[in-house]
Design a protein around this motif. Structure first.
Motif, PDB file in Angstrom:
ATOM      1  N   VAL A 157      41.082  45.518  30.458  1.00 34.29           N
ATOM      2  CA  VAL A 157      41.324  44.093  30.378  1.00 34.29           C
ATOM      3  C   VAL A 157      42.195  43.620  31.489  1.00 34.29           C
ATOM      4  O   VAL A 157      41.858  42.475  32.189  1.00 34.29           O
ATOM      5  N   ALA A 158      43.154  44.230  32.253  1.00 34.43           N
ATOM      6  CA  ALA A 158      44.094  43.826  33.044  1.00 34.43           C
ATOM      7  C   ALA A 158      43.195  43.933  34.362  1.00 34.43           C
ATOM      8  O   ALA A 158      43.046  43.015  35.448  1.00 34.43           O
ATOM      9  N   ALA A 159      42.147  45.060  34.679  1.00 27.54           N
ATOM     10  CA  ALA A 159      41.462  45.052  35.881  1.00 27.54           C
ATOM     11  C   ALA A 159      40.616  43.843  36.057  1.00 27.54           C
ATOM     12  O   ALA A 159      40.387  43.271  37.119  1.00 27.54           O
ATOM     13  N   TYR A 160      39.864  43.575  34.925  1.00 23.19           N
ATOM     14  CA  TYR A 160      38.953  42.562  34.724  1.00 23.19           C
ATOM     15  C   TYR A 160      39.700  41.144  35.023  1.00 23.19           C
ATOM     16  O   TYR A 160      39.405  40.169  35.911  1.00 23.19           O
ATOM     17  N   ALA A 161      40.854  40.929  34.560  1.00 21.82           N
ATOM     18  CA  ALA A 161      41.516  39.656  34.548  1.00 21.82           C
ATOM     19  C   ALA A 161      41.998  39.434  35.934  1.00 21.82           C
ATOM     20  O   ALA A 161      42.066  38.227  36.547  1.00 21.82           O
ATOM     21  N   LEU A 162      42.653  40.525  36.625  1.00 22.03           N
ATOM     22  CA  LEU A 162      42.987  40.385  38.098  1.00 22.03           C
ATOM     23  C   LEU A 162      42.002  40.531  38.943  1.00 22.03           C
ATOM     24  O   LEU A 162      42.544  40.361  40.325  1.00 22.03           O
ATOM     25  N   ILE A 217      30.543  36.587  35.506  1.00 21.18           N
ATOM     26  CA  ILE A 217      29.696  35.325  35.569  1.00 21.18           C
ATOM     27  C   ILE A 217      30.358  34.797  36.705  1.00 21.18           C
ATOM     28  O   ILE A 217      31.597  34.265  36.470  1.00 21.18           O
ATOM     29  N   PRO A 218      29.887  34.653  37.805  1.00 26.77           N
ATOM     30  CA  PRO A 218      30.736  33.938  38.989  1.00 26.77           C
ATOM     31  C   PRO A 218      31.145  32.516  38.736  1.00 26.77           C
ATOM     32  O   PRO A 218      30.557  31.788  38.046  1.00 26.77           O
ATOM     33  N   ASP A 219      32.336  32.432  39.288  1.00 26.35           N
ATOM     34  CA  ASP A 219      32.911  30.974  38.692  1.00 26.35           C
ATOM     35  C   ASP A 219      32.202  29.743  39.153  1.00 26.35           C
ATOM     36  O   ASP A 219      32.246  28.671  38.804  1.00 26.35           O
ATOM     37  N   PHE A 220      31.455  29.856  40.323  1.00 22.46           N
ATOM     38  CA  PHE A 220      30.719  28.791  40.804  1.00 22.46           C
ATOM     39  C   PHE A 220      29.549  28.192  39.733  1.00 22.46           C
ATOM     40  O   PHE A 220      29.081  27.332  40.140  1.00 22.46           O
ATOM     41  N   LEU A 267      45.817  26.849  31.103  1.00 18.92           N
ATOM     42  CA  LEU A 267      45.172  28.242  30.643  1.00 18.92           C
ATOM     43  C   LEU A 267      45.224  29.212  31.683  1.00 18.92           C
ATOM     44  O   LEU A 267      45.325  30.526  31.490  1.00 18.92           O
ATOM     45  N   ALA A 268      44.928  28.723  33.015  1.00 18.35           N
ATOM     46  CA  ALA A 268      44.938  29.906  34.018  1.00 18.35           C
ATOM     47  C   ALA A 268      46.228  30.488  34.247  1.00 18.35           C
ATOM     48  O   ALA A 268      46.214  31.885  34.414  1.00 18.35           O
ATOM     49  N   HIS A 269      47.527  29.573  33.943  1.00 15.73           N
ATOM     50  CA  HIS A 269      48.707  30.080  33.998  1.00 15.73           C
ATOM     51  C   HIS A 269      48.743  31.254  32.784  1.00 15.73           C
ATOM     52  O   HIS A 269      49.533  32.251  33.025  1.00 15.73           O
ATOM     53  N   ARG A 270      48.447  30.781  31.506  1.00 17.11           N
ATOM     54  CA  ARG A 270      48.746  31.790  30.402  1.00 17.11           C
ATOM     55  C   ARG A 270      47.791  33.190  30.667  1.00 17.11           C
ATOM     56  O   ARG A 270      48.205  34.180  30.363  1.00 17.11           O
ATOM     57  N   ILE A 271      46.771  32.829  31.058  1.00 17.88           N
ATOM     58  CA  ILE A 271      45.913  34.233  31.535  1.00 17.88           C
ATOM     59  C   ILE A 271      46.575  34.784  32.373  1.00 17.88           C
ATOM     60  O   ILE A 271      46.633  36.153  32.262  1.00 17.88           O
ATOM     61  N   ARG A 272      47.188  34.447  33.531  1.00 14.43           N
ATOM     62  CA  ARG A 272      47.909  35.288  34.504  1.00 14.43           C
ATOM     63  C   ARG A 272      49.188  35.982  33.703  1.00 14.43           C
ATOM     64  O   ARG A 272      49.234  37.001  34.239  1.00 14.43           O
ATOM     65  N   ILE A 273      49.721  35.355  33.117  1.00 12.99           N
ATOM     66  CA  ILE A 273      51.050  35.913  32.305  1.00 12.99           C
ATOM     67  C   ILE A 273      50.422  36.979  31.330  1.00 12.99           C
ATOM     68  O   ILE A 273      51.109  37.984  31.313  1.00 12.99           O
ATOM     69  N   GLU A 274      49.528  36.682  30.503  1.00 13.88           N
ATOM     70  CA  GLU A 274      48.797  37.494  29.784  1.00 13.88           C
ATOM     71  C   GLU A 274      48.536  38.771  30.446  1.00 13.88           C
ATOM     72  O   GLU A 274      48.797  40.225  30.052  1.00 13.88           O
ATOM     73  N   ASP A 308      36.173  33.511  31.729  1.00 13.84           N
ATOM     74  CA  ASP A 308      37.689  33.674  32.085  1.00 13.84           C
ATOM     75  C   ASP A 308      38.279  33.289  30.801  1.00 13.84           C
ATOM     76  O   ASP A 308      39.156  33.576  30.061  1.00 13.84           O
ATOM     77  N   ALA A 309      37.727  32.236  30.206  1.00 12.43           N
ATOM     78  CA  ALA A 309      38.311  31.343  29.102  1.00 12.43           C
ATOM     79  C   ALA A 309      38.115  32.224  27.642  1.00 12.43           C
ATOM     80  O   ALA A 309      38.794  31.682  26.719  1.00 12.43           O
TER      81      ALA A 309
END
Length: 122
Positions: free
Chosen positions: A36-41, A47-50, A5-12, A59-60
């Protein structure tokens, strides 16, 4: 097994970024795609990942939803072209020298900070 999923999100996210910079992309799509790109990158999430479970859900869910909406706003051939470019870029080998240089800089900075805080003022 397919890409993570992380790889696909980076590609998208990369494909959206490339599409935003394309002159054939409609203005409204460019504006939305930029968000979208600014948020994804961005290293900062809503919501912090921790935070368990919730931290990864944004992210998902948010990024794929944003990409899906962006996809509806852009001619399919433009996004397909940029997805192929993003996929090719992701397959390039990693520059281990570059990684080592960055790690060395971070270690040097950490050592300098540690040294500054542990000085003995005798």
């Amino acid at each position: 097994m397919g890409p993570s999923l992380a790889h696909r999100i980076r590609i998208e996210a990369h494909a959206v970024w490339l599409s935003v910079r394309d002159s054939r992309t409609p203005l409204l799509a460019k504006l939305f795609g930029l968000l979208v790109a600014a948020y994804a990158l961005s290293p900062i999430d809503l919501i912090p990942d921790f935070i368990p479970i919730l931290g990864l859900l944004d992210d998902a869910i948010l990024i794929p939803l944003g990409v899906w909406l962006f996809e509806k706003m852009v001619p399919p051939d433009i996004l397909a072209e940029h997805r192929a470019t993003a996929e090719t870029a992701a397959e390039r080998p990693v520059s281990w020298w570059g990684v080592l240089i960055v790690v060395a800089i971070w270690l040097a900075a950490a050592w300098l900070i540690w040294s500054a805080f542990t000085l003995n003022y005798d």
